[in-house]
Design a protein around this motif. Structure first.
Motif, PDB file in Angstrom:
ATOM      1  N   GLU A 592      -8.905   6.063 -32.443  1.00 15.61           N
ATOM      2  CA  GLU A 592      -8.163   5.783 -33.921  1.00 15.61           C
ATOM      3  C   GLU A 592      -6.668   5.584 -33.530  1.00 15.61           C
ATOM      4  N   GLU A 593      -6.256   5.996 -32.410  1.00 14.36           N
ATOM      5  CA  GLU A 593      -4.785   5.520 -32.304  1.00 14.36           C
ATOM      6  C   GLU A 593      -4.553   3.984 -31.691  1.00 14.36           C
ATOM      7  N   SER A 594      -3.512   3.493 -32.057  1.00 18.21           N
ATOM      8  CA  SER A 594      -3.042   2.208 -31.658  1.00 18.21           C
ATOM      9  C   SER A 594      -2.386   2.324 -30.392  1.00 18.21           C
ATOM     10  N   ARG A 595      -2.677   1.301 -29.383  1.00 22.26           N
ATOM     11  CA  ARG A 595      -1.765   1.434 -28.239  1.00 22.26           C
ATOM     12  C   ARG A 595      -1.723   0.045 -27.470  1.00 22.26           C
ATOM     13  N   THR A 596      -0.805  -0.025 -26.630  1.00 17.69           N
ATOM     14  CA  THR A 596      -0.719  -1.272 -25.757  1.00 17.69           C
ATOM     15  C   THR A 596      -0.904  -0.889 -24.379  1.00 17.69           C
ATOM     16  N   LEU A 597      -2.085  -1.880 -23.972  1.00 18.37           N
ATOM     17  CA  LEU A 597      -2.379  -1.526 -22.477  1.00 18.37           C
ATOM     18  C   LEU A 597      -1.865  -2.764 -21.528  1.00 18.37           C
ATOM     19  N   GLU A 598      -1.207  -2.380 -20.494  1.00 20.96           N
ATOM     20  CA  GLU A 598      -0.844  -3.291 -19.281  1.00 20.96           C
ATOM     21  C   GLU A 598      -2.080  -3.584 -18.397  1.00 20.96           C
ATOM     22  N   ILE A 599      -2.593  -4.886 -18.460  1.00 20.85           N
ATOM     23  CA  ILE A 599      -3.697  -5.417 -17.620  1.00 20.85           C
ATOM     24  C   ILE A 599      -3.174  -6.234 -16.433  1.00 20.85           C
ATOM     25  N   GLU A 600      -3.125  -5.486 -15.497  1.00 19.85           N
ATOM     26  CA  GLU A 600      -2.492  -5.995 -14.243  1.00 19.85           C
ATOM     27  C   GLU A 600      -3.535  -7.036 -13.661  1.00 19.85           C
ATOM     28  N   LEU A 601      -3.322  -8.214 -13.524  1.00 16.94           N
ATOM     29  CA  LEU A 601      -4.424  -9.394 -12.842  1.00 16.94           C
ATOM     30  C   LEU A 601      -4.233  -9.363 -11.349  1.00 16.94           C
ATOM     31  N   ASP A 602      -4.183  -8.296 -10.715  1.00 15.01           N
ATOM     32  CA  ASP A 602      -4.128  -8.144  -9.294  1.00 15.01           C
ATOM     33  C   ASP A 602      -5.617  -8.327  -8.618  1.00 15.01           C
ATOM     34  N   PHE A 603      -6.391  -8.733  -9.495  1.00 10.53           N
ATOM     35  CA  PHE A 603      -8.001  -9.041  -8.674  1.00 10.53           C
ATOM     36  C   PHE A 603      -8.431 -10.663  -9.012  1.00 10.53           C
ATOM     37  N   LEU A 604      -7.428 -11.087  -9.413  1.00  8.30           N
ATOM     38  CA  LEU A 604      -7.649 -12.654  -9.524  1.00  8.30           C
ATOM     39  C   LEU A 604      -7.663 -13.338  -8.065  1.00  8.30           C
ATOM     40  N   ASP A 605      -8.013 -14.412  -7.998  1.00  7.20           N
ATOM     41  CA  ASP A 605      -8.063 -15.289  -6.680  1.00  7.20           C
ATOM     42  C   ASP A 605      -6.356 -15.578  -6.537  1.00  7.20           C
ATOM     43  N   PRO A 606      -5.824 -15.636  -5.144  1.00  2.92           N
ATOM     44  CA  PRO A 606      -4.461 -15.994  -5.078  1.00  2.92           C
ATOM     45  C   PRO A 606      -4.562 -17.236  -5.039  1.00  2.92           C
ATOM     46  N   ASN A 607      -3.081 -17.871  -5.284  1.00  3.99           N
ATOM     47  CA  ASN A 607      -3.153 -19.263  -5.389  1.00  3.99           C
ATOM     48  C   ASN A 607      -3.784 -19.937  -6.224  1.00  3.99           C
ATOM     49  N   THR A 608      -4.287 -19.333  -7.615  1.00  7.85           N
ATOM     50  CA  THR A 608      -5.007 -20.261  -8.311  1.00  7.85           C
ATOM     51  C   THR A 608      -4.681 -19.955  -9.597  1.00  7.85           C
ATOM     52  N   SER A 609      -4.670 -20.888 -10.323  1.00  4.00           N
ATOM     53  CA  SER A 609      -4.341 -21.009 -11.831  1.00  4.00           C
ATOM     54  C   SER A 609      -5.594 -20.669 -12.913  1.00  4.00           C
ATOM     55  N   TYR A 610      -5.328 -19.757 -13.637  1.00  2.00           N
ATOM     56  CA  TYR A 610      -6.427 -19.557 -14.748  1.00  2.00           C
ATOM     57  C   TYR A 610      -5.979 -19.912 -15.976  1.00  2.00           C
ATOM     58  N   GLN A 611      -6.953 -20.366 -16.874  1.00  3.73           N
ATOM     59  CA  GLN A 611      -6.872 -20.668 -18.384  1.00  3.73           C
ATOM     60  C   GLN A 611      -7.416 -19.332 -18.653  1.00  3.73           C
ATOM     61  N   VAL A 612      -6.573 -18.677 -19.718  1.00  2.00           N
ATOM     62  CA  VAL A 612      -6.500 -17.600 -20.412  1.00  2.00           C
ATOM     63  C   VAL A 612      -6.778 -17.613 -22.009  1.00  2.00           C
ATOM     64  N   THR A 613      -8.174 -17.128 -22.581  1.00  2.00           N
ATOM     65  CA  THR A 613      -8.330 -16.884 -24.076  1.00  2.00           C
ATOM     66  C   THR A 613      -8.356 -15.500 -24.182  1.00  2.00           C
ATOM     67  N   LEU A 614      -7.238 -15.351 -25.110  1.00  3.61           N
ATOM     68  CA  LEU A 614      -7.091 -13.988 -25.682  1.00  3.61           C
ATOM     69  C   LEU A 614      -7.744 -13.641 -27.024  1.00  3.61           C
ATOM     70  N   TYR A 615      -8.429 -12.613 -27.365  1.00  3.39           N
ATOM     71  CA  TYR A 615      -8.857 -12.423 -28.756  1.00  3.39           C
ATOM     72  C   TYR A 615      -8.402 -11.175 -29.171  1.00  3.39           C
ATOM     73  N   GLU A 616      -7.535 -11.125 -29.961  1.00  6.63           N
ATOM     74  CA  GLU A 616      -6.894  -9.891 -30.383  1.00  6.63           C
ATOM     75  C   GLU A 616      -6.929  -9.511 -31.808  1.00  6.63           C
ATOM     76  N   ASP A 617      -6.664  -8.472 -32.107  1.00  6.30           N
ATOM     77  CA  ASP A 617      -6.395  -7.569 -33.481  1.00  6.30           C
ATOM     78  C   ASP A 617      -5.269  -8.133 -33.981  1.00  6.30           C
ATOM     79  N   ALA A 618      -5.418  -8.681 -35.232  1.00  5.75           N
ATOM     80  CA  ALA A 618      -4.049  -8.892 -35.782  1.00  5.75           C
ATOM     81  C   ALA A 618      -3.105  -7.866 -35.890  1.00  5.75           C
TER      82      ALA A 618
END
Length: 661
Positions: A592-618
C-alpha cells in the motif's frame, strides 16, 4: 523432450563415524553444513549456514504402525557428490545445475526385527533435502503413522506461513507460531542477519504431505506431522527440505525442489506449451461499447478466441458450467450444456439453469468451439471435478477430450485429503499426460513440490489466495507476501491481470469485490507470479482499450531461460526479471506504500544497446482510486544503467528490454 541430464557423478565413499562421532556433509560451495549423529540410539541433525547455526540438534525418523523405530546402530555411511546439468521442459530457467553432496546413512534396530532404515540427505548450495528409505526386515508395505523429523530453529526469528486460500500467516515470531501449535508449509523465516530459510516438501507422490506441529516445551521448535499412509517398502518418502538464501528472493530461484524430483516421465513433451489464457468466469456480465454482454456461451467464447489469436494469448479456459451444473450428479462431462446459466443472487455464487430459447440460434457445441479455436491457434481447457470424474469412465472422458482436440483440464473441488488426495491427483496427471492434456488444479490442491520436473503437463495450481476468488479480493500487501511464501513451493494460479478496475463488481456475477490494485500492478503481477498457465480474468475489450499496456502481456513467453529476483522484502515489494532469448522482462509491485526502486541493469549484455519500453503508474495513480491511470514511454539503455521505477500506492512497474537492431 528437453528433460535430459548431462554431467558427471563423483563418488567419494567415506567410512564415517564410530559411535558418537558426527557425520558432516557440506554443500559444494562450503556455505551450508549439516551434521548427523546417533544420540542414545536416535538419529539427529543440525544445520549451519554462513558460519552460523540455523537449526539446533533435532530428531530424525518415522513413527511406524504406532511405534517409533527402535534404538538404532550404524551399519554404514557414505557420501558422494553429483554434478549434472538438467534441461527443463519449461520453467524459470532453461536448465539447472543439479550439484549436491549426498549422505547415505544406513541404520539398523538393535533389537526386535532388526529392521534397517536409510536416511538420505542431499546438501545443495541453497538447501538440504532429507528422506527415508527402507532396507532389510520390512514387510511388503510400511504403515507410516507419523513423521518424527524435527526443525529446531536457533533463534526466535520472524516467519510467514502458507494459509490455504487466505492471506499468509505472519509476520510473527516463531514462538507465536509455536503457541498456535500447528503451521502449514511453506514456512519462511527471516533471520536477524538477513538470511532466509524455508521449510517445504519435495516430490510428494506416494503418501500424505506433511505440516508442522509444535514440540512441547521447546520454543520455536517444530516436528513434521503427516496423516497415516501406507507405502510399499521399496518406496522412499518425500523429501523434508530446508531452503536457504541470503535474501527472500534467493529462495524463489533455488533449483532444489525441482532437482529432488525424478526425471521427466513423458517421452515427448513437445505438446506442453505454457502460456496465457483467457478466462470466461470473471468477465461474465461485462457490457461493452458495441452493446454486447459477455456470458457463458458460444458468441462470448468466440470473442475470447478471436482476441487471443490476435494478441498472442495461447488458451481459453471454459470454467464450470460448460457441460452442466458442476455439483449436479447427472451433469455429463462428455456433452455440451443445452440450457442457459444464471446467477440469481449477486451475493451468492450459486448458479441455476434457465431454459434456452426455442429458437436458440447458437447452442453450446464444445467440439465445434474447439475446432474453431484450433483454426486460430488457440487451445481450449475444460473445467472438471470429482462428480464429472465419476460420471462413467474417467479415462474414456479424457480420450474423448483428446479426440475433440482439447488442450487440457482445470480440475476443481477435489474431495478428500491426505494420501488419498495425493494418489488421486497423480492418477489424473498421469492419465492427462497419456492423452496430451495440460492440468491446472484449484480449490485446495496437493502442494507444488518440484513435481513439474517429472510431470511437466502439471502446469499450475491454486496454491494461494487467488484474486477475486472465494468471493473476496486481496490487498497489495497480501500479494507481496504470497509471492515470497506460497510461490516458494512452485507455480501458482493467482488469476492476476484485471484491466477494468473502476467497478467491475457492479455488473459481473463472478467479481464480488473490486480489486484494490492499479492496472500497471495487474500487468506486473502476471509476470511476477510464476506459472505455466496464467489466467487473464478480463474481457477482450478491456484489454483492447489499453492495447499499448496489454502489449507487455502479449509478448510474455511464459517459459524462461533465466530468472532473477532483483530486489524485494516479504509483504512490502518485489522486483523480478525474466529473460527469454536476448529479451528481458521486468515486473515490480508494491504494497500500500508508494516507492521508487532503483533497477540496476548490470545483467545486460556488454557493449549492447537496448530499446526499453516502460509501463508505469501515472503520477496520480492509486490502488483505491485512479486505478486505471498509466503511461507508456520508451528510452534506450546499456549495461550498468539504472532505471528509476516509481510505483504508486498499491501499484506496479513493467519494463521490456530488447536489443537494438
Amino acid at each position: 523432450m528437453r528433460s535430459l541430464a548431462t554431467g558427471c557423478c563423483i563418488l567419494c565413499l567415506c567410512l564415517v563415524s564410530s559411535l558418537g562421532q558426527a557425520i558432516e556433509v557440506t554443500s559444494p560451495d562450503g556455505q551450508l553444513r549439516a551434521e548427523f549423529m546417533l544420540e542414545s540410539g536416535a538419529p539427529t541433525w543440525t544445520l549451519f549456514y554462513g558460519g552460523q547455526q540455523r537449526l539446533e540438534s533435532g530428531r530424525l525418523g518415522l513413527n511406524i504402525a504406532g511405534d517409533e523405530i527402535g534404538s538404532l546402530q550404524q551399519v554404514s555411511a557414505s557420501v558422494n557428490e553429483q554434478d549434472e546439468t538438467i534441461k527443463t521442459t519449461w520453467g524459470k530457467f532453461a536448465q539447472y545445475q543439479n550439484h549436491y553432496r549426498q549422505l547415505n546413512w544406513l541404520l539398523r534396530e538393535t533389537s526386535g526385527d532388526h529392521r534397517e532404515i536409510q536416511i538420505i540427505a542431499r546438501v545443495f548450495n541453497s538447501g538440504i533435502g532429507i528422506r527415508y528409505a527402507f532396507g532389510r526386515g520390512w514387510e511388503s508395505s510400511v504403515d507410516i503413522q507419523d513423521d518424527l523429523t524435527e526443525f529446531r530453529f536457533a533463534g526466535d526469528d520472524i516467519g510467514w506461513a502458507y494459509n490455504l486460500e487466505h492471506d499468509p500467516v505472519g509476520p510473527q515470531t516463531l514462538s507465536k507460531f509455536h503457541q498456535a501449535k500447528t503451521s502449514l508449509i511453506p514456512l519462511v523465516v527471516r533471520c536477524t542477519d538477513g538470511v532466509h530459510l524455508s521449510v517445504v516438501e519435495a516430490a510428494i507422490y506416494d503418501h500424505a504431505p506433511f505440516t508442522l506441529t509444535a514440540l512441547p516445551s521447546q520454543a520455536q521448535s517444530f516436528r513434521a506431522h503427516m496423516e497415516p499412509s501406507k507405502i510399499t517398502c521399496d518406496t522412499a518418502t518425500s523429501w523434508r527440505v530446508v531452503l536457504v538464501g541470503r535474501s527472500a528472493g534467493d529462495l524463489l530461484v533455488s533449483p532444489v525442489l525441482f532437482c529432488l524430483n525424478p526425471p521427466c516421465k513423458i517421452p515427448d513433451t513437445s505438446w506442453i506449451k505454457p502460456g496465457l489464457a483467457m478466462w470466461d468466469w470473471r468477465a461474465w456480465g461485462a457490457k461493452v461499447d458495441d452493446g454486447f454482454t459477455y456470458g457463458l456461451d458460444m458468441p462470448s467464447w468466440r470473442r475470447f478466441i478471436d482476441f487471443a489469436s490476435r494478441r498472442g494469448v495461447s488458451y481459453l479456459v471454459l470454467d464450470a458450467g460448460w457441460y452442466g451444473l458442476e455439483f449436479q450428479k447427472d451433469s455429463d462431462p462428455k456433452t455440451s450444456r443445452d440450457y442457459l446459466l444464471v446467477q440469481p443472487d449477486p451475493d451468492s455464487p450459486r448458479l441455476v439453469p434457465k431454459p434456452a430459447p426455442a429458437d436458440w440460434q447458437d447452442p453450446i457445441d464444445i467440439p465445434e468451439l474447439i475446432r474453431y479455436a484450433r483454426e486460430k491457434n488457440v487451445g481450449i481447457l475444460l473445467y472438471f471435478n470429482d462428480l464429472a470424474r465419476d460420471h462413467g469412465s474417467f479415462e474414456e472422458t479424457l480420450a474423448l477430450y483428446r479426440q475433440w482436440g482439447a488442450a487440457g483440464i482445470k480440475y476443481g473441488f477435489m474431495k478428500g485429503g491426505g494420501q488419498q488426495k495425493v494418489l488421486k491427483t497423480r492418477q489424473i496427471v498421469q492419465l492427462c499426460a497419456k492423452y496430451q492434456l495440460l492440468c491446472d488444479f484449484h480449490d485446495g490442491p496437493v502442494p507444488p513440490s518440484g513435481d513439474r520436473r517429472t510431470w511437466p503437463n502439471y502446469v499450475s495450481r491454486e496454491f494461494c489466495h487467488a484474486q477475486s476468488d472465494a468471493m473476496r479480493s486481496f490487498t497489495p500487501s497480501t500479494f507481496c507476501e504470497q509471492v515470497f511464501v506460497n510461490m516458494v513451493a512452485g507455480p501458482l494460479d493467482m488469476c492476476n491481470g484485471l484491466f477494468a478496475l473502476n467497478n467491475p463488481a457492479q455488473d459481473r456475477p463472478k467479481i464480488f469485490e473490486n480489486v484494490p490494485s492499479t492496472v500497471v500492478a495487474e500487468t506486473a503481477r502476471t509476470l511476477i507470479v510464476f506459472s505455466g498457465l496464467s489466467f487473464l480474468p478480463d474481457c477482450p475489450e478491456a484489454y483492447e482499450s489499453k492495447a499499448d499496456l496489454f502489449q507487455f502481456l502479449g509478448q510474455l513467453p511464459m517459459t524462461w531461460d533465466e530468472t532473477r529476483i532483483l530486489d524485494g522484502e516479504i509483504g512490502e515489494y518485489i522486483c523480478s526479471a525474466r529473460r527469454s532469448g536476448s529479451d528481458w522482462f521486468i515486473g515490480s509491485a508494491t504494497n500500500e506504500e508508494s516507492r521508487t526502486l532503483e533497477i540496476e541493469l548490470d545483467f545486460l549484455d556488454p557493449n549492447t544497446s537496448y530499446q526499453v519500453t516502460l509501463y508505469e503508474d501515472a503520477d496520480d495513480a492509486h490502488y483505491l482510486h485512479r486505478r486505471e491511470a498509466y503511461q507508456v514511454r520508451q528510452t534506450t539503455a546499456h549495461r550498468g544503467d539504472v532505471l528509476h521505477a516509481k510505483l504508486a500506492p498499491g501499484g506496479g512497474h513493467c519494463v521490456h528490454l530488447t536489443r537494438s537492431p
